[in-house]
Design an enzyme around this catalytic site. Structure first.
Site, PDB file in Angstrom:
ATOM      1  N   ASP A 379      15.433  50.868  60.217  1.00 36.50           N
ATOM      2  CA  ASP A 379      16.678  51.056  59.479  1.00 36.50           C
ATOM      3  C   ASP A 379      16.537  52.301  58.601  1.00 36.50           C
ATOM      4  O   ASP A 379      15.457  52.557  58.055  1.00 36.50           O
ATOM      5  CB  ASP A 379      16.945  49.828  58.610  1.00 36.50           C
ATOM      6  CG  ASP A 379      18.265  49.904  57.872  1.00 36.50           C
ATOM      7  OD1 ASP A 379      19.272  49.414  58.415  1.00 36.50           O
ATOM      8  OD2 ASP A 379      18.272  50.437  56.743  1.00 36.50           O
ATOM      9  N   ILE A 380      17.601  53.069  58.451  1.00 35.80           N
ATOM     10  CA  ILE A 380      17.585  54.271  57.597  1.00 35.80           C
ATOM     11  C   ILE A 380      17.717  53.824  56.145  1.00 35.80           C
ATOM     12  O   ILE A 380      18.654  53.094  55.788  1.00 35.80           O
ATOM     13  CB  ILE A 380      18.737  55.222  57.976  1.00 35.80           C
ATOM     14  CG1 ILE A 380      18.636  55.613  59.457  1.00 35.80           C
ATOM     15  CG2 ILE A 380      18.710  56.468  57.111  1.00 35.80           C
ATOM     16  CD1 ILE A 380      19.821  56.439  59.955  1.00 35.80           C
ATOM     17  N   GLU A 422      23.181  51.677  60.699  1.00 38.00           N
ATOM     18  CA  GLU A 422      22.057  52.605  60.552  1.00 38.00           C
ATOM     19  C   GLU A 422      20.771  52.054  61.148  1.00 38.00           C
ATOM     20  O   GLU A 422      19.690  52.582  60.882  1.00 38.00           O
ATOM     21  CB  GLU A 422      21.841  52.951  59.074  1.00 38.00           C
ATOM     22  CG  GLU A 422      21.459  51.786  58.192  1.00 38.00           C
ATOM     23  CD  GLU A 422      22.664  51.080  57.578  1.00 38.00           C
ATOM     24  OE1 GLU A 422      22.495  50.444  56.540  1.00 38.00           O
ATOM     25  OE2 GLU A 422      23.771  51.162  58.146  1.00 38.00           O
TER      26      GLU A 422
END
Length: 506
Positions: A379-380, A422
């Protein structure tokens, strides 16, 4: 060895059959459309052929054959007219008249004159016969003596008895030859009207035969002449017809109708051996013969048959090209729809639905081949804050950059997808947990060290990753849950890190 080859052949055939069935199911609408179009084209060409053949036969009977008869008749009459003028000039020629009135002493002078006239007109033979001694003179000299009992000389006595200026007669040259000549003889008279002899030309009817052969060779006609009794007296060289039309099969039924018709041309047909024969007949008064031009209706119709195959072939080719174009267009459209269905529109990676389907197939392959399988979910970090500070355009660009970097960092056999928002998922085939962790770490460092462009310059972006290896007794949902838990643990531990989830049997 042979058994292996046979098994391989059977397997290839089965695979081909399955593939063809797959193609048929996929494009069956296009296949049926193509068949209907081709059937329609062939049916239309067949109907066109049938109507065109009927029109060709009708046109031949009403126009083409009469035109052939007109052309031959006109050519014969043109030659006769020219010969009549030549005969008239000879009868009025001063040299000829002086020679006759001078008691015919200087034959050399006459022969020289005939020879000179002969050289000017090679197609005819000039002659002179005097009533006094009835000798037949041409450019070679005295040929024979005219005899009233010889039927070859009937032309002279017809001219002698004629009430008009000239006479046309067809007769053979002699008993030894069967080649007929057309004699155009002009009466020579003194001032009191006394008959002095006949001058004129003889024209071999082989000239007519050459004209007939032209129509036979170019238009597949049969051309011949019959006399008033029905005897075939002259025929084209190819068919070389003989006999009497009263005895010929087919035409004998209408022979009397032909011979009794001397004033108008006759267009009709008769059946011969299940074949329809078209004919045109007319009377040529200068010859005393009937000219008959025949044509096989099947030959007339056959002239358009190649057009049917050409027309049908062109239609099939155009239809095939159109169907291929439609097939390529449909295939391209389907591939685009498939791409839209299976791929994420922003990054071009697999979407979650497509990834799940591929994951299930990969698990089946892994179970058969017994190779390890690892899963990474990342995940960003703080993307929501980036969107709030710099806008969603910047956030979207960061997502696309990380997707590109991730794709460049994995093998071609690995499956990479945008899991949602994301988040990204990575399925590593033939990869154990330890190697998967190294891949996750390398990916984390690549993202950490990359300078991402934002409105105010460059910014550092990080990711948090969860790593797990698929266990044989584990379901897909259990694996996804473990990896998701590991990823959120990495976030809770400060982000920008990779955490491993170990399988614990329940």
């Amino acid at each position: 060895m042979h058994e292996l080859e046979s098994a391989s052949t059977v397997s290839s055939f089965i695979n081909l059959t399955v593939y063809m069935r797959h193609l048929y199911k996929k494009y069956r609408l296009l296949v049926w459309l193509g068949l209907l179009l081709i059937i329609g084209i062939v049916a239309n060409s067949a109907v066109t052929l049938y109507s065109t053949r009927a029109l060709m036969v009708q046109t031949s009977a009403q126009k083409t054959l009469p035109l052939t008869g007109d052309s031959l008749s006109a050519e014969i009459q043109r030659n006769i007219a020219r010969s009549i003028l030549t005969s008239a000039r000879m009868a009025d020629d001063a040299v000829v008249r002086d020679w006759i009135l001078s008691d015919e002493h200087d034959s050399a002078r006459l022969l020289a004159h005939l020879k000179s006239a002969q050289q000017k007109d090679q197609s005819t033979s000039h002659f002179l016969v005097t009533e006094k001694d009835r000798q037949f003179y041409d450019s070679q000299g005295v040929i024979r003596t005219i005899n009233p009992e010889n039927f070859h000389d009937t032309w002279y006595f017809k001219t002698r008895a004629a009430k008009h200026a000239y006479e046309t007669t067809v007769a053979a040259e002699s008993d030894e030859t069967n080649h007929p000549n057309l004699y155009i003889s002009y009466r020579i008279q003194n001032s009191e009207g006394k008959f002095l002899g006949a001058a004129g030309v003889s024209m071999p009817l082989e000239l007519v035969t050459k004209a007939m052969d032209h129509y036979v060779n170019d238009f597949k006609r049969s051309v011949y002449f019959v006399d008033t009794s029905g005897k075939i007296v002259l025929s084209d060289n190819q068919h070389n017809l003989h006999g009497n039309i009263h005895e010929q099969e087919g035409i004998k039924q209408i022979a009397e109708e032909i011979l009794n018709n001397e004033h108008t041309e006759l267009n009709s047909s008769y059946e011969l051996a299940a074949t329809n024969i078209l004919f045109n007949a007319r009377y040529i008064p200068e010859l005393g013969w009937h000219l008959i031009v025949e044509s096989d209706a099947a030959d007339e119709a056959a002239q358009v048959q190649p057009l049917f195959f050409v027309n049908a072939a062109i239609g099939v080719i155009i239809t095939t090209l159109a169907l291929l174009l439609a097939w390529f267009s449909i295939a391209h459209h389907q591939s685009r729809l498939l791409a839209l269905t299976n791929c994420d529109g922003m990054t071009g990676l697999m979407n979650r639905q497509s990834f799940t389907t591929s994951f299930q197939q990969t698990v089946l392959d892994m179970r058969r081949a017994k190779y390890p399988l690892s899963f990474i979910l990342f995940d960003i970090d703080f993307l929501k804050k980036i969107n709030e500070l710099h806008g969603h355009v910047t956030g979207d660009q960061i997502i696309m950059d990380i997707a590109r970097m991730s794709k460049e960092s994995v093998r071609g056999s690995d499956l990479l997808c945008r899991w949602g928002g994301e988040q990204f998922a990575l399925l590593l085939k033939k990869c154990e947990l330890e190697q998967a962790y190294k891949v996750a770490e390398q990916l984390r460092l690549n993202v950490q060290n990359h300078a991402f462009s934002i409105a105010d310059g460059a910014a550092s972006v990080t990711i948090s990753l969860g790593v797990a290896e698929w266990a044989e007794n584990e379901s897909a949902d259990e694996l996804f849950a473990r990896v998701d838990e590991a990823m959120y643990f990495a976030k809770s531990e400060g982000r920008n890190r990779a955490e491993v989830s170990y399988y614990v049997s329940g």
